[in-house]
Design an enzyme around this catalytic site. Structure first.
Site, mmCIF file in Angstrom:
data_model
loop_
_atom_site.group_PDB
_atom_site.id
_atom_site.type_symbol
_atom_site.label_atom_id
_atom_site.label_comp_id
_atom_site.label_asym_id
_atom_site.label_seq_id
_atom_site.Cartn_x
_atom_site.Cartn_y
_atom_site.Cartn_z
ATOM 1 N N GLY A 94 0.813 -1.243 0.020
ATOM 2 C CA GLY A 94 -0.071 -0.044 0.050
ATOM 3 C C GLY A 94 0.861 1.316 0.070
ATOM 4 O O GLY A 94 1.907 1.383 0.613
ATOM 5 N N ARG A 125 0.955 -5.101 -5.790
ATOM 6 C CA ARG A 125 0.684 -6.286 -4.851
ATOM 7 C C ARG A 125 1.293 -7.566 -6.044
ATOM 8 O O ARG A 125 0.698 -7.390 -6.869
ATOM 9 C CB ARG A 125 -0.075 -6.440 -3.825
ATOM 10 C CG ARG A 125 -0.620 -5.660 -2.980
ATOM 11 C CD ARG A 125 -1.452 -6.463 -1.775
ATOM 12 N NE ARG A 125 -1.166 -5.372 -0.793
ATOM 13 C CZ ARG A 125 -1.881 -4.342 -0.267
ATOM 14 N NH1 ARG A 125 -2.689 -3.617 -1.407
ATOM 15 N NH2 ARG A 125 -1.465 -3.630 0.816
ATOM 16 N N ASP A 179 5.677 -4.610 6.115
ATOM 17 C CA ASP A 179 6.238 -5.955 6.752
ATOM 18 C C ASP A 179 6.145 -6.969 5.567
ATOM 19 O O ASP A 179 6.991 -7.885 5.385
ATOM 20 C CB ASP A 179 5.739 -6.546 8.080
ATOM 21 C CG ASP A 179 4.403 -6.516 7.973
ATOM 22 O OD1 ASP A 179 3.615 -6.235 6.956
ATOM 23 O OD2 ASP A 179 3.678 -7.004 9.108
ATOM 24 N N THR A 218 4.448 2.780 5.549
ATOM 25 C CA THR A 218 3.174 2.541 5.750
ATOM 26 C C THR A 218 2.511 3.371 6.632
ATOM 27 O O THR A 218 2.958 3.841 7.659
ATOM 28 C CB THR A 218 2.842 0.977 6.174
ATOM 29 O OG1 THR A 218 1.742 1.008 6.777
ATOM 30 C CG2 THR A 218 3.959 0.628 7.299
ATOM 31 N N ASP A 243 0.168 2.636 8.940
ATOM 32 C CA ASP A 243 -0.320 2.068 9.928
ATOM 33 C C ASP A 243 0.597 2.121 11.209
ATOM 34 O O ASP A 243 -0.043 1.739 12.398
ATOM 35 C CB ASP A 243 -0.563 0.353 9.528
ATOM 36 C CG ASP A 243 -1.958 0.327 8.613
ATOM 37 O OD1 ASP A 243 -2.508 1.217 8.754
ATOM 38 O OD2 ASP A 243 -1.801 -0.792 8.066
ATOM 39 N N ASP A 269 2.862 0.168 12.440
ATOM 40 C CA ASP A 269 2.849 -1.306 12.960
ATOM 41 C C ASP A 269 4.057 -1.834 12.795
ATOM 42 O O ASP A 269 3.955 -3.128 13.054
ATOM 43 C CB ASP A 269 1.383 -1.939 12.757
ATOM 44 C CG ASP A 269 1.250 -2.176 11.083
ATOM 45 O OD1 ASP A 269 2.122 -1.915 10.489
ATOM 46 O OD2 ASP A 269 0.311 -3.049 10.700
ATOM 47 N N ARG A 296 -6.120 -2.353 10.110
ATOM 48 C CA ARG A 296 -7.002 -3.649 10.200
ATOM 49 C C ARG A 296 -6.585 -4.410 11.309
ATOM 50 O O ARG A 296 -7.318 -5.149 12.129
ATOM 51 C CB ARG A 296 -6.378 -4.185 8.919
ATOM 52 C CG ARG A 296 -7.518 -5.146 8.329
ATOM 53 C CD ARG A 296 -6.822 -5.770 6.894
ATOM 54 N NE ARG A 296 -6.926 -4.634 5.758
ATOM 55 C CZ ARG A 296 -8.134 -4.876 4.751
ATOM 56 N NH1 ARG A 296 -8.935 -5.777 4.881
ATOM 57 N NH2 ARG A 296 -7.866 -3.920 3.849
#
Lengths: 347, 347, 347, 347
Positions: free
Chosen positions: B37, B98, B129, B152, B154, B156, B198
């Site tokens: 993404g 992707r 990741d 990213t 996120d 995370d 997510r």
């Protein structure tokens, strides 16, 4: 060809430094309220009402929470300093509400009584057609002179080219489209974005043209959703990295329905954003503030002139008056030119 | 007490005007790609890789569309002018995708072959990741030195305090919350807003604190949704005009589930906004650009130093290296302090 | 290589839902003020002080107009609803001022008397080093426990990685740079933009890196302005369409001086923008609001713990305490790494 | 009063899904350039020209760097994909320049020769009156059909209610005013802000009304600067915390002159911001993009209709044609109504 000449232009106009408006109706005190869904620029309209009135020696009573507050008697005097530093604020400092009581004769009688107690000579209602409806009956039944100011993001009121809040709502939705465009250009995908407009496609159409969308679905055009599948396939064939589809909330099925049709018909990954009430907030853009300032001023002048039962609007740059009932009996269509333009430019 | 003294401060530091980095690994040419993404700031990272390399006489090959493009051989030389005027752009000029093929040994072998053809001495992978996983196997199987840069929204990834794109995504979601706050303050209502995340609640929690939300639901805390009903009732009892509830998309049921529970339990009008991919776009905020600039520089230095198989991250203001596999084997928790702070301040 | 495994990650943390802080100092009522130049995020800090205190049963007195208001006795009780809907606002709802009277022992004695009258057990001062200086003497002379919160856009306070307001000021200046970049890319020209920073180059340096500027002039580096002429010439030779030069207001000669040197040395059209106090305003960005929320909470905890005479700051993500006098006796340098990075990436 | 009735409204219009425009002039290929100072929305205009032409089977040649590039022969074919993802971009992808050579008959002859070589049937010039002047002579001397599109932030062109770029420039300046308002409300001060407008006060006046400024100085009104001193004193007397004064760059003395007069006359701290070219950049707001889309479409239709030597503009919502020479021979005054409104509302 020489340099552009230091043109011997007509002299600049003698600009007005102060121009008192006459007050044949002898208005001494007026009230103002905001009603229905809030819209960015409502504060600028309140401010203009208060300051124009004060400038002409007219006092102002602020009613909180719209007709609901009027019925309950939530009134207070407001002056020019009370509206200082509000022109840039979203929402409405007078608050707003939807009132069920107002639909009863007793509710309206109670509101009229409060206005009499406070010695109010006229009421300015800032809102949409539902709010004007409420004001119309107050005037019919109790003789309170009403002036409406069009404040709603939907831009669906007959009698004005634009409503206060519309420009800001478009800009907010456009900001979202631009962000999808960034990510769409990097990562091939279809985006479907739902914007406000339960009965009208004004916001959706303007955002579609300004955002360079591939397709737009509005309540006014009952075209079948299936057509979008071919449009998306054509886009891919033309080499477009991604497609952005705008859907007004009033289009049957909404964004989710359109997205499902696309995924079913193309197999392409389709993402949905639903903006919702985000579009009602935010600091108003310049066009909404200027429109609100002009119409707030005009509403006070209308009362001072003895006019009542009309909405002030701006058409072709001029302030005009439209009987309140026409605002809900007549229809403001989306622009045919803009609709054609959206099609032509999405090639 | 006198005026604040013209403090006899220590002299300012002797600031570095130019500081060439050694190149013991003898890197002559490196490749760079973005994968997964997209995230705002990826362009700033690409620019930093290209310019740091050029500054030290190292050439750069740009790979388009991530591992998918690497497998297909979509490579080209890029120089400092190619990344001019990109630092402020959302998305990624190298595009991203992707790739399913990359999950096969044949796919990776093809990618490695392309890198050998182009004489590449190392590969910089900007992504999350999943992308580092892809890079890890390329290094394991084909000996290509890999450096990861965390890109990213996120946030995370273990091994860095923040990931590139996170600050911008938070700011975008916060802008939406502020707009709801305007309209909420004018018109009593409950708003539920769904933000990205997510598997992790970093964005949701930061937005909840910065947006002054009444409640936040994140995947990491399996508290029942019913609790929110009491919170909303308490808010109303305290005189709060409206409530804003933040929900990470990974919380079971999402925003729609939370809204349904509130409407069922309180009878109050509840409105949902789902931001979706809007949060991936937009011009990166300063913090993302600076982080990307620092990590892009650090990635090139790592290759020049002969390091491989690590992600460069920033922890406590310093650049550190974390083995690629730790970025998916270890967990970065949300801040306990921030979670407590969110509760304390929503009083 | 398989799919990224559904990692058998350690369990998420048991997140704190409510965690009362002990109050060994027995604080029952505290006061809070903002002082010196205002900074975006000050309202978020006030809100955090008020709500953290209320959460623990401690009352809060708000002092208006800083030490000037404290001296004159402009105090009032404030509660959680008074700070509702302020977290997103620029400026400070408590107002601020610079006070000459406070520099006299009589002024401070009068302020201390007002605090005693109101039964205040401690005072939170939100501002910069000048404000902490004022608080320091109040504690020294009258025993009032003082906690400082760093609120200033300049980011020049020792004892915290960032000051409240800094991130927003950088973002505002960066927005201006991005706009110049648009027009610069279309029309070959040199732009010189002056940002705030009378004594420190933190804002200028961050904006230079994030904005991709060609050169930056800060007070900490006494390099001659003439060097910029060669840089601009080199830029043109490299094919750069335009150059953007950032100048901190504290660099001798300011933007105007730098622009004159460039025009004299290159003959190229050079345009100046001076942002001025624009950088002090605006809705705070997320990072400033979160920092303010954390430090407001920490200031109340510090008083409850019996701590006094310190500034709360955030270093490496943790809250730390620094004696007030160190904030003006010690120096926070600009980052050497960032300075080098600015040079490397402007290639 | 009942619920607002489900109005028996007239049917929605039959909206046009595709409407080919006739091409009696037999245009097969046209050229387009941007000239003079750039303005936000120029890209949207270029895109609309390219896509409208393509939609009707007309080819498009893009000229880079305006008349300077036309003279030097910097031309290339451009298609719909070349303008993809540009509608939201500031600046102009065709670049712009000011050309001295164009003022010579030889320069224009060389440009005309290049257009003939490329088989161009007409030229669309996007710019201001200086650019139209350049186009006018090209048509007079060499018979090239010219259509002008008004692209300039200054909004000073006769023949259109608004010019492309004006709305965005106003919004940028307004953002700066709002930021000053935040800090002004917290800290009593006078702010003087200089906006663009060398010969016209359109931007300054709109910003003054939308920003709620206390006073505005524009080139069209030669009132003495001394008057502002009394206005500022009155503001303080009325209890206003701060004053914001807008000055168009074309007002004698500029912002600096006004600020000096205020400081000399009132002794109050006065701060100056000079926005400069920042106002030329930024992503265009919706109104500029829609205007540019409509006028780009109209310019192509005009050429296809056989029209030449005119500027397309939008007046009262309709596209109209104005002979090119009138755009510099006639004057567009600032709105008297708006000027009065600014005065009334600054009470």
């Amino acid at each position: 060809m020489s340099e552009l000449p230091p043109a011997d232009l007509p002299q600049p106009p003698d600009l007005p430094h102060a121009e008192p408006h006459p007050n044949p109706a002898g208005i001494k005190r007026l009230a103002v309220l905001t009603s229905g869904g809030d819209a960015p620029g409502m504060n600028a309209a309140i401010r203009a009402v208060v300051r124009t009135a004060t400038h002409h020696g007219v006092e102002v009573v602020g009613v909180r929470r719209g007709f609901s507050g009027l019925h309950r008697g939530d009134l207070r005097m407001i002056g020019p300093r009370d509206v200082a530093n509000t022109i840039q604020r979203g929402g409405t400092v007078l608050l707003t509400a939807r009132s069920k009581t107002w639909r009863t004769p007793e509710g309206r009688a109670s509101g009229a009584a409060h206005l009499r107690e406070w010695g109010v000579d006229g009421l300015v209602v800032i809102g949409g057609d539902g709010s004007f409806h409420g004001g119309y009956y107050l005037q019919q039944e109790h003789g309170v002179p009403i002036i409406g100011i069009p404040g709603t993001i939907d831009n669906d009121l007959y009698g004005t080219d634009h409503t206060i809040g519309y420009f800001t709502a478009v800009e907010t939705a456009l900001g979202a489209v631009d962000r999808l465009r960034d990510t769409g250009a990097s990562h091939e995908r279809i985006f479907v974005i739902e914007v406000m407009g339960r009965h009208a496609g004004h916001i959706a159409l303007e955002v579609a043209v300004a955002g360079g969308a591939e397709e737009v679905f509005i309540p006014e055009d009952p075209k079948p959703v299936d057509g979008v599948v071919q449009i998306v396939k054509d886009s891919v064939a033309k080499g477009k990295a991604s497609s952005i589809i705008i859907v007004a909330e009033g289009y049957p099925g909404g964004a989710q329905g359109v997205a499902s049709a696309i995924e079913a018909g193309t197999g392409l990954e389709t993402r949905v954003s639903i903006l919702g009430h985000i579009q009602r907030g935010g600091s108003p853009v310049s066009s909404d503030r200027v429109l609100a300032s002009r119409l707030g001023e005009a509403a006070v002048y209308a009362l001072m002139d003895g006019t009542a039962g009309v909405m002030v609007g701006r058409v072709n740059g001029e302030v005009i008056h439209t009987p309140l009932h026409e605002t809900w009996e007549r229809r403001k269509d989306v622009s045919r030119d803009l609709y054609r333009c959206a099609k032509t430019l999405s090639i």
